[in-house]
Design an enzyme around this catalytic site. Structure first.
Site, PDB file in Angstrom:
ATOM      1  N   ASN A 131     -27.372 -30.009 -26.032  1.00  0.00           N
ATOM      2  CA  ASN A 131     -28.536 -29.763 -26.884  1.00  0.00           C
ATOM      3  C   ASN A 131     -28.069 -29.930 -28.328  1.00  0.00           C
ATOM      4  OD1 ASN A 131     -30.722 -28.810 -28.324  1.00  0.00           O
ATOM      5  ND2 ASN A 131     -30.423 -26.662 -27.757  1.00  0.00           N
ATOM      6  N   TRP A 132     -28.435 -31.068 -28.922  1.00  0.00           N
ATOM      7  CA  TRP A 132     -27.954 -31.365 -30.281  1.00  0.00           C
ATOM      8  C   TRP A 132     -28.669 -30.530 -31.343  1.00  0.00           C
ATOM      9  CZ3 TRP A 132     -27.536 -37.476 -30.666  1.00  0.00           C
ATOM     10  CH2 TRP A 132     -26.430 -37.890 -29.904  1.00  0.00           C
ATOM     11  N   LYS A 133     -29.756 -29.882 -30.970  1.00  0.00           N
ATOM     12  CA  LYS A 133     -30.582 -29.147 -31.953  1.00  0.00           C
ATOM     13  C   LYS A 133     -30.939 -30.093 -33.115  1.00  0.00           C
ATOM     14  CE  LYS A 133     -28.296 -25.019 -30.397  1.00  0.00           C
ATOM     15  NZ  LYS A 133     -28.043 -23.622 -30.571  1.00  0.00           N
ATOM     16  N   HIS A 150     -36.578 -22.849 -25.393  1.00  0.00           N
ATOM     17  CA  HIS A 150     -35.265 -22.448 -25.926  1.00  0.00           C
ATOM     18  C   HIS A 150     -35.449 -21.188 -26.767  1.00  0.00           C
ATOM     19  CE1 HIS A 150     -31.543 -22.472 -28.229  1.00  0.00           C
ATOM     20  NE2 HIS A 150     -31.049 -23.245 -27.293  1.00  0.00           N
ATOM     21  N   GLU A 170     -34.350 -20.328 -29.524  1.00  0.00           N
ATOM     22  CA  GLU A 170     -34.630 -20.564 -30.955  1.00  0.00           C
ATOM     23  C   GLU A 170     -36.110 -20.875 -31.170  1.00  0.00           C
ATOM     24  OE1 GLU A 170     -31.607 -23.518 -31.590  1.00  0.00           O
ATOM     25  OE2 GLU A 170     -30.060 -21.973 -31.368  1.00  0.00           O
ATOM     26  N   GLU A 219     -29.532 -18.425 -20.567  1.00  0.00           N
ATOM     27  CA  GLU A 219     -28.843 -18.393 -21.852  1.00  0.00           C
ATOM     28  C   GLU A 219     -28.986 -17.008 -22.499  1.00  0.00           C
ATOM     29  OE1 GLU A 219     -28.318 -22.599 -23.473  1.00  0.00           O
ATOM     30  OE2 GLU A 219     -30.192 -21.850 -24.283  1.00  0.00           O
ATOM     31  N   GLY A 270     -24.387 -19.798 -29.878  1.00  0.00           N
ATOM     32  CA  GLY A 270     -23.868 -20.135 -31.201  1.00  0.00           C
ATOM     33  C   GLY A 270     -23.026 -19.042 -31.831  1.00  0.00           C
ATOM     34  N   SER A 311     -22.264 -20.675 -25.922  1.00  0.00           N
ATOM     35  CA  SER A 311     -20.876 -20.879 -26.366  1.00  0.00           C
ATOM     36  C   SER A 311     -19.969 -21.478 -25.284  1.00  0.00           C
ATOM     37  CB  SER A 311     -20.291 -19.574 -26.913  1.00  0.00           C
ATOM     38  OG  SER A 311     -21.046 -19.145 -28.048  1.00  0.00           O
ATOM     39  N   GLY A 315     -24.692 -26.287 -26.656  1.00  0.00           N
ATOM     40  CA  GLY A 315     -25.172 -26.559 -28.018  1.00  0.00           C
ATOM     41  C   GLY A 315     -24.051 -27.114 -28.877  1.00  0.00           C
ATOM     42  N   GLY A 316     -23.444 -26.243 -29.684  1.00  0.00           N
ATOM     43  CA  GLY A 316     -22.432 -26.648 -30.664  1.00  0.00           C
ATOM     44  C   GLY A 316     -21.379 -27.617 -30.132  1.00  0.00           C
TER      45      GLY A 316
HETATM   46  C1  PEP Z   1     -27.917 -23.803 -26.822  1.00  0.00           C
HETATM   47  O1  PEP Z   1     -28.331 -24.204 -27.880  1.00  0.00           O
HETATM   48  O2  PEP Z   1     -28.625 -23.909 -25.815  1.00  0.00           O
HETATM   49  C2  PEP Z   1     -26.580 -23.212 -26.767  1.00  0.00           C
HETATM   50  C3  PEP Z   1     -26.174 -22.681 -25.638  1.00  0.00           C
HETATM   51  O3  PEP Z   1     -25.818 -23.235 -27.913  1.00  0.00           O
HETATM   52  P1  PEP Z   1     -24.238 -22.953 -28.054  1.00  0.00           P
HETATM   53  O4  PEP Z   1     -23.551 -23.726 -26.952  1.00  0.00           O
HETATM   54  O5  PEP Z   1     -23.870 -23.460 -29.411  1.00  0.00           O
HETATM   55  O6  PEP Z   1     -24.038 -21.485 -27.903  1.00  0.00           O
END
Ligand code: PEP
Length: 250
Positions: free
Chosen positions: A9-11, A94, A96, A166, A172, A212, A233-234
């Site tokens: 997930n590049w956001k 999500h 966010e 999640e 993050g 993470s 994500g990251g």
């Molecule tokens: C996400 O955005 O779905 C996520 C899990 O982010 P991260 O891996 O950065 O915690």
């Protein structure tokens, strides 16, 4: 046996030129994997991502969509629009979006229904806050979110829905749920699906862990009985790091 599905997930990151460069690099690094590889990219990168990913094993997804087919919704993108350019997946609900854009269990459910209607495969996110976890409400929160998200879908649609567990406190933050805790929560979600849609359907649903995930912890997490891969994500922003997560079983 369920396959492992690893989705990035590049956001709100990456421009078209970076997208092309990234996918050219990633495709070489993951060409031999048996795991499913998905990149959920910003709308403006979708076209470039789809073109660059042609003839590779990388699938492309969006990060959100509206539930209506068309209409006066300035700035929104419909399921039909995504489908028309051959997008295969879409992230729905999500945390966010629930937190910053007022997504509710009701809109998540509407979006899931519209995604299935046009043949888009949804990745729906559920997860508890730190406060809810500390109050011992994790199981209640995630089973309720799952039930409300899937409300009104038929068994086939449920089977074709990917669920991403999640925990919000792990997104993050560098904090990861222990593999045992994540596995337990995912088992709870699967039990809820079994209760409503039967054991066979529950056994077929892909349930990922997200929060993470990195190359260092992917193997431990994804080797658990009920964790069918991850939403990343990251760590998905770097092609090499993401390829190590995809290739966790090599
Ligand atoms: C996400 O955005 O779905 C996520 C899990 O982010 P991260 O891996 O950065 O915690």
């Amino acid at each position: 046996m369920r396959k492992k599905v690893i989705a990035g997930n590049w956001k709100m990151n990456m421009l078209p030129n970076e997208t092309i460069e990234y996918i050219e690099k990633l495709s070489k690094l993951v060409k031999d994997t048996k795991n499913e590889v998905i990149l959920c990219v910003p709308y403006t990168d979708l076209f470039y991502a789809l073109l660059t990913a042609q003839n590779t094993n990388i699938k492309i997804g969006a990060q959100n969509m509206h539930f209506e087919e068309k209409g006066a919704y300035t700035g929104e993108i419909s399921p039909q629009m995504l489908k028309s350019i051959n997008v295969e997946y879409v992230i729905i609900g999500h945390s966010e979006r629930r937190q910053y854009y007022n997504e509710t269990d009701e809109t998540v459910n509407k979006k899931l229904k519209s995604a299935h209607k046009v043949g888009l495969k949804p990745i729906v996110c559920v997860g508890e806050t730190l406060e809810q976890r500390e109050e011992g409400k994790t199981s209640d929160v995630i089973t309720k979110q799952t039930a409300l998200a899937l409300e009104g879908l038929n068994e086939k649609e449920v089977e074709e829905t990917i669920i991403a567990y999640e925990p919000i406190w792990a997104i993050g933050t560098g904090k990861t749920a222990t593999s045992e805790d994540a596995n337990e929560s995912i088992k709870e979600i699967r039990k809820e699906i079994a209760r409503k849609y039967g054991q066979q359907t529950a056994e077929r649903v892909i349930i990922q862990y997200g929060g993470s995930v990195k190359s260092k912890n992917a193997k431990e997490l994804f080797s658990m009985s009920d964790i069918d891969g991850g939403l990343v994500g990251g760590a998905s922003l770097d092609a090499e790091e993401f390829s190590k997560i995809v290739n966790f079983d090599k």
